[in-house]
Design a protein around this motif. Structure first.
Motif, PDB file in Angstrom:
ATOM      1  N   ILE A  11       0.828  -1.173  -0.169  1.00 51.12           N
ATOM      2  CA  ILE A  11      -0.105  -0.056  -0.107  1.00 51.12           C
ATOM      3  C   ILE A  11       0.825   1.356   0.005  1.00 51.12           C
ATOM      4  N   ARG A  12       0.597   2.200  -0.905  1.00 55.83           N
ATOM      5  CA  ARG A  12       1.402   3.463  -0.826  1.00 55.83           C
ATOM      6  C   ARG A  12       0.759   4.555   0.076  1.00 55.83           C
ATOM      7  N   PRO A  13       1.596   5.189   0.707  1.00 56.09           N
ATOM      8  CA  PRO A  13       1.218   6.149   1.775  1.00 56.09           C
ATOM      9  C   PRO A  13       0.262   7.343   1.039  1.00 56.09           C
ATOM     10  N   GLU A  14      -0.658   7.819   1.567  1.00 52.82           N
ATOM     11  CA  GLU A  14      -1.606   8.786   1.031  1.00 52.82           C
ATOM     12  C   GLU A  14      -0.672   9.958   0.536  1.00 52.82           C
ATOM     13  N   SER A  15       0.449  10.289   1.121  1.00 52.25           N
ATOM     14  CA  SER A  15       1.092  11.464   0.822  1.00 52.25           C
ATOM     15  C   SER A  15       1.989  11.391  -0.478  1.00 52.25           C
ATOM     16  N   SER A  16       2.110  10.145  -0.933  1.00 55.30           N
ATOM     17  CA  SER A  16       2.675   9.719  -2.228  1.00 55.30           C
ATOM     18  C   SER A  16       1.736  10.040  -3.410  1.00 55.30           C
ATOM     19  N   PHE A  17       0.468  10.548  -3.201  1.00 53.20           N
ATOM     20  CA  PHE A  17      -0.640  10.868  -4.231  1.00 53.20           C
ATOM     21  C   PHE A  17      -0.618  12.496  -4.409  1.00 53.20           C
ATOM     22  N   THR A  18      -0.170  13.024  -3.677  1.00 52.49           N
ATOM     23  CA  THR A  18      -0.259  14.551  -3.604  1.00 52.49           C
ATOM     24  C   THR A  18       0.138  15.381  -4.923  1.00 52.49           C
ATOM     25  N   ASP A  19       1.167  14.850  -5.691  1.00 46.76           N
ATOM     26  CA  ASP A  19       1.547  15.694  -6.756  1.00 46.76           C
ATOM     27  C   ASP A  19       0.541  15.542  -7.914  1.00 46.76           C
ATOM     28  N   LEU A  20      -0.008  14.405  -8.189  1.00 46.41           N
ATOM     29  CA  LEU A  20      -1.029  14.322  -8.980  1.00 46.41           C
ATOM     30  C   LEU A  20      -2.323  14.826  -8.818  1.00 46.41           C
ATOM     31  N   ARG A  21      -2.739  14.636  -7.697  1.00 39.20           N
ATOM     32  CA  ARG A  21      -3.994  15.229  -7.267  1.00 39.20           C
ATOM     33  C   ARG A  21      -3.792  16.875  -7.201  1.00 39.20           C
ATOM     34  N   THR A  22      -2.839  17.374  -6.991  1.00 40.02           N
ATOM     35  CA  THR A  22      -2.695  18.961  -6.855  1.00 40.02           C
ATOM     36  C   THR A  22      -2.688  19.397  -8.384  1.00 40.02           C
ATOM     37  N   PHE A  23      -1.982  18.407  -9.395  1.00 33.78           N
ATOM     38  CA  PHE A  23      -2.143  18.934 -10.803  1.00 33.78           C
ATOM     39  C   PHE A  23      -3.507  19.032 -11.243  1.00 33.78           C
ATOM     40  N   LEU A  24      -4.218  17.862 -10.808  1.00 35.43           N
ATOM     41  CA  LEU A  24      -5.743  17.891 -11.563  1.00 35.43           C
ATOM     42  C   LEU A  24      -6.473  19.019 -10.824  1.00 35.43           C
ATOM     43  N   THR A  25      -6.192  19.235  -9.461  1.00 35.49           N
ATOM     44  CA  THR A  25      -6.976  20.358  -9.073  1.00 35.49           C
ATOM     45  C   THR A  25      -6.810  21.594  -9.642  1.00 35.49           C
ATOM     46  N   GLU A  26      -5.408  21.982  -9.693  1.00 39.36           N
ATOM     47  CA  GLU A  26      -5.017  23.268 -10.164  1.00 39.36           C
ATOM     48  C   GLU A  26      -5.393  23.562 -11.635  1.00 39.36           C
ATOM     49  N   GLY A  27      -5.336  22.407 -12.507  1.00 38.56           N
ATOM     50  CA  GLY A  27      -5.807  22.573 -13.799  1.00 38.56           C
ATOM     51  C   GLY A  27      -7.412  22.445 -14.192  1.00 38.56           C
ATOM     52  N   ASP A  28      -8.008  22.177 -13.014  1.00 40.35           N
ATOM     53  CA  ASP A  28      -9.786  21.893 -13.340  1.00 40.35           C
ATOM     54  C   ASP A  28      -9.655  20.796 -14.160  1.00 40.35           C
ATOM     55  N   LEU A  29      -8.880  19.723 -13.790  1.00 39.25           N
ATOM     56  CA  LEU A  29      -9.125  18.449 -14.577  1.00 39.25           C
ATOM     57  C   LEU A  29      -9.682  17.544 -13.956  1.00 39.25           C
TER      58      LEU A  29
END
Length: 215
Positions: free
Chosen positions: A148-166
């Motif tokens: 299982i990956r730690p939740e913190s490892s997903f931050t980069d892609l989540r941030t990109f999608l949020t900031e890009g309204d994607l």
């Protein structure tokens, strides 16, 4: 639009023939072609696309991007890097942006790439479509096998999608599109995805993504 990897594999070329024959996509994006441009073009010549744009591999047997499209598509390549072919398409009188991507396997480089895409889109108000191999996940629900990956490892892609309204396009098929051996574990992940912004969703409300069977 279709996204495929590894042109050097003869099974990939055969698969591309089947896709061209059965689905007839107007645009095909290839990542990790891993071969000199001349080799890629010679293998794809029989597909008979009218236009092409290639990004050479970054090293021996690594990287490489190819975009193929038909004359019926009003497409202009705006810029490219080893991870991106950025385009503008005029479709039924509407201008849309389409970014064909390959997320670097190096996390800091990939994070800088997401920032670059956000910067590119800041001056754009039109529909934006981003597709390709993102080489990252947004949650453990997008993988099977392995630790299982730690939740913190997903931050980069989540941030990109949020900031890009994607947002991910509605999809069908098995989205665990990549599989590989990691130590003693067979791992399957959703590395490939098709995303679009709110303007795209409003302009093309019936747009869908289909994950083809793994071949």
């Amino acid at each position: 639009m279709d996204h495929i990897e590894l042109v050097g594999n003869p099974w990939t070329v055969q698969r591309l023939r089947e896709i061209k024959r059965n689905i007839r996509p107007e645009i095909i994006f290839l990542s990790e072609t891993k071969n000199p441009n001349e080799t890629v073009l010679s293998k794809l010549e029989e597909l008979e696309y009218d236009f092409h744009f290639l990004v050479s591999p970054t090293g021996h047997g690594a990287g490489g991007l190819t975009l193929l499209w038909n004359q019926s598509v009003n497409l202009e390549v705006l810029s490219s890097t080893s991870n991106l072919i950025d385009t503008v398409i005029v479709y039924e009188g509407k201008k849309i942006y389409a970014s064909f991507t390959y997320g670097d396997t190096n996390k800091p480089v990939r994070r800088a790439f997401w920032d670059h895409l956000i910067t590119l889109n800041e001056a754009r108000d039109e529909p934006w479509f981003v597709t390709g191999d993102f080489n990252d996940l947004i949650s453990n629900d997008e993988k099977e096998g392995g630790p299982i990956r730690p939740e913190s490892s997903f931050t980069d892609l989540r941030t990109f999608l949020t900031e890009g309204d994607l947002f991910d396009l509605q999809h069908s098929g098995d989205f665990l599109s990549w599989r590989g051996q990691r130590g003693d574990h067979l791992v399957r992940c959703r590395l490939d995805r098709a995303t679009a912004n709110t303007s795209w969703a409003e302009t093309f409300p019936t747009a869908r993504c289909q994950y083809l069977n793994f071949e």
